[in-house]
Design an enzyme around this catalytic site. Structure first.
Site, PDB file in Angstrom:
ATOM      1  N   CYS A   1      -1.929   9.147   2.034  1.00  0.00           N
ATOM      2  CA  CYS A   1      -1.634   8.720   0.661  1.00  0.00           C
ATOM      3  C   CYS A   1      -2.826   8.913  -0.264  1.00  0.00           C
ATOM      4  O   CYS A   1      -2.660   8.940  -1.489  1.00  0.00           O
ATOM      5  CB  CYS A   1      -1.162   7.275   0.640  1.00  0.00           C
ATOM      6  SG  CYS A   1      -2.266   6.131   1.476  1.00  0.00           S
TER       7      CYS A   1
ATOM      8  N   GLU B   1       0.877  -1.174   0.000  1.00  0.00           N
ATOM      9  CA  GLU B   1       0.000   0.000   0.000  1.00  0.00           C
ATOM     10  C   GLU B   1       0.909   1.217   0.000  1.00  0.00           C
ATOM     11  O   GLU B   1       1.527   1.538   1.017  1.00  0.00           O
ATOM     12  CB  GLU B   1      -0.921  -0.005   1.226  1.00  0.00           C
ATOM     13  CG  GLU B   1      -1.876  -1.179   1.288  1.00  0.00           C
ATOM     14  CD  GLU B   1      -2.870  -1.216   0.154  1.00  0.00           C
ATOM     15  OE1 GLU B   1      -3.105  -0.152  -0.480  1.00  0.00           O
ATOM     16  OE2 GLU B   1      -3.407  -2.296  -0.128  1.00  0.00           O
TER      17      GLU B   1
END
Length: 478
Positions: A285, A251
């Site tokens: 993010c 991720e």
């Protein structure tokens, strides 16, 4: 406010251990050392991996209800320690207290979902008699734990991103070793303290702050059967190259975009985009970095964004009125300040913000007409910066979203269902969020990206599937 301890242990094979106090953790707003904790050396990491290997069979043999009991205990204890957990985030991560409380809520949700899913690890009966040669045969398959797992979590969500690794592992019966971020280890260590209160088999978990240089075993050791990493793309892809045969879940980063079409509810879009771009100082993010606005409403919405951004309160994250707190370090704040200045030098317009004070307090910043390949647009800002641009045709806007090496999530503000479905088909991202921002996430949904944003999906059920493997049984009945 709760009081933090002066020192914290690491957790080795389910037990607190204090081999040293070598890791200093600072209050990200004041810069003062607020506590010390142990730093795991390679021999400690080796001992933890060996313990996880020994725990593999006992963990796999735990009944579903026993794993569920462990997870439910965590939910109960996290609720009891709610204020302590939120305050720890506020101090070690510089996260404004309201955002910190929201993350504790998500920690509780994540363990609660895992507790519910722990008794649903189903298999399937499969007919095999699809041709004459298989007449009388039937098949079944079940899921079994993959074995010892290695988890590496980042600084920006010290509780929730660790929880998305730990909770599914317990739910399926995988022992694990975890390396939390050195700048923000406390959330994971408190989780370790709670897990140590349970009856998990010895070696079921180790939580080990460690230097990046000393932590190669988390990636390279072949006894570990899965690596799950959340962090920067450069580090993540490098770890994948070193991981050997084990499956890897990554991720990674993003420079997420939102599209605001001319039929959008602008007041709602404003509220959500300001949140998506600047909550916890943009250190997410999936935070909004690119805002793509229809030309018919561009000037109006730009003015709304600038006014609202300029009014955001910056300061001590422990103050409940604070919206913009510090970035994680002076170095990260200086990097992004440099990107902003370079973009302006390259032709971008600074609409508001851009100032840096106290080393890591960067103002919420809006830029306009940033060159496409400028770092402020092309790379992941991971800070309080968003860029504005316009479009005339919706499908042109979709192309703008896709003009990125990242593909995590995107947001679209529109009432046109046909455009929504076309966007879902066209956008090269892991998730499309309609009438909300790219940074929206619920903890049971499949979450993850494509391109440089990573591999695999989180979300409890999806992580549980990754942490198991299928075992077939074939029966000849006649």
């Amino acid at each position: 406010m709760p009081k933090l301890k002066d020192t914290y242990p690491l957790y080795l094979n389910n037990k607190a251990a204090q081999p040293n106090t070598d890791l200093e953790v600072t209050d990200k707003y004041t810069g003062e050392v607020t506590f010390r904790t142990a730093l795991a050396t390679p021999d400690v990491i080796e001992e933890a991996i060996a313990g996880a290997v020994r725990a593999t069979e006992p963990m796999a043999k735990m009944a579903s209800y026993e794993r569920q009991d462990v997870l439910q205990h965590c939910v109960s204890r996290f609720r009891e320690r709610y204020d302590e957990l939120a305050y720890s985030l506020c101090v070690e991560a510089g996260k404004p207290i309201k955002d910190a409380e929201g993350e504790v809520d998500r920690l509780i949700d994540t363990f609660k979902i895992a507790a519910e899913e722990s008794t649903r690890n189903y298999g399937e009966v499969q007919p095999l008699d699809i041709s004459a040669r298989a007449k009388g045969y039937m098949g079944m398959w079940k899921r079994v734990p993959i074995g010892p797992c290695s988890f590496i979590s980042p600084f920006n969500f010290p509780l929730n991103l660790a929880a998305h690794k730990i909770a599914p592992a317990i739910a399926v019966g995988c022992p694990f070793v975890m390396k939390p971020a050195s700048k923000t280890p406390l959330g994971a260590l408190i989780m370790g303290e709670v897990l140590a209160e349970t009856d998990l088999p010895e070696g079921a978990f180790s939580i080990l702050p460690a230097s990046r240089d000393g932590a190669d075993l988390f990636t390279t050791d072949e006894r570990l059967k899965l690596l799950s990493f959340t962090g920067s793309p450069g580090v993540g892809w490098d770890l994948k190259a070193k991981a050997g045969k084990k499956p890897v879940i990554l991720e990674l980063g993003g420079n997420a975009a939102v599209i605001v079409d001319k039929d959008a509810d602008l007041d709602h879009a404003l509220e959500r985009i300001i949140f998506g771009a600047f909550y916890q100082s943009g250190q997410s993010c999936i935070g909004v970095q690119r805002i793509i606005i229809h030309e018919d409403i561009y000037e109006r919405f730009k003015a709304m964004l600038v006014e609202k951004t300029a009014s955001l309160v910056a300061g001590d994250p422990k103050d409940r009125s604070t919206f913009i707190g510090p970035m994680i370090s002076d170095g990260e704040a200086g990097r992004l300040k440099g990107w902003i200045d370079d973009a302006v030098s390259g032709g971008a317009t600074l609409l508001c913000g851009g100032g840096l004070s106290n080393g890591n307090m960067l103002e919420a910043t809006l830029l306009e007409d940033v060159p496409a390949k400028a770092d402020a647009n092309w790379e992941e800002a991971f800070g309080p910066l968003a860029n504005l641009s316009s479009f005339s045709d919706f499908y042109q806007a979709l192309d703008q979203v896709n003009n990125s090496k990242f593909g995590l999530q995107a947001g679209i503000f529109t009432r046109d269902i046909h455009q929504v479905l076309d966007a879902w088909d066209t956008l090269d991202v892991g998730g499309v969020v309609v009438n909300d921002v790219s940074s929206y996430r619920v903890d049971n949904m499949p979450y993850g990206g494509v391109k440089d944003s990573g591999l695999g999906r989180e979300g409890i059920r999806f992580a549980m599937d990754d942490m198991t493997e299928i075992r077939n049984l074939v029966i000849r009945r006649a």
